[in-house]
Design an enzyme around this catalytic site. Sequence first.
Site: not given
Length: 214
Positions: A7, A9, A164
């Site tokens: 991922d 951001d 995250d």
Amino acid sequence: MARIVFDLDGTLIHSAPEIQFVANSLLADRRLEPLTLAETISFIGNGAAVLIEKMSIARGIPADQHAELLATLEERYMHSSDKSEVFAGVLPALEALQGAGHRLGVCTNKPLAPAKAVLDHLGLARFFDVVLGGDSLDVRKPDPAPLQATFAALGDGPQIYVGDSDVDAETADRAGVQFLLFTEGYCKVPHAELPHHALFDDFARLPELVEGLV
């Protein structure tokens, strides 16, 4: 060697201050109260269109302005990278993984053009053979299709996804791939409640975790 997809951001980069800055420029145009950093983080994860939708609801902006706001956000974000930064330890971890022969990719809900722009600006683009954005397919995460397409473009080998958030955890679970959860990003629920193979708060641990899964 493994295929490892990240991922963007909240995983590779701390981009919330950048997104906050650009979003607040839209609100300033309309003389509306700016977003706090906490509000911005709570809106991140499902792509720019959802961020605009949540921001509009929070500030009472009519829904018929959505397309204009989204286009302006994406255009301004393309030319704004100074407030984003790479999380500590990411560069040496990527160098180690690439040096070990693993193939790396990015699967993000950020639109593809600004995703590639920020990767280039921060010196990360050289690590990734494949980058898919939130507008690369007709669906976006947590639909597993973008993640599956990223892995497919990387060839053969074990599959590991690094993210995250709750969106990332659901995506990995639906795709049936191993998931490493970075705990210092933008997750909105307790990490223990999310499906994962390992948690980590320091990218220095990532190469060892990958080798353990491979």
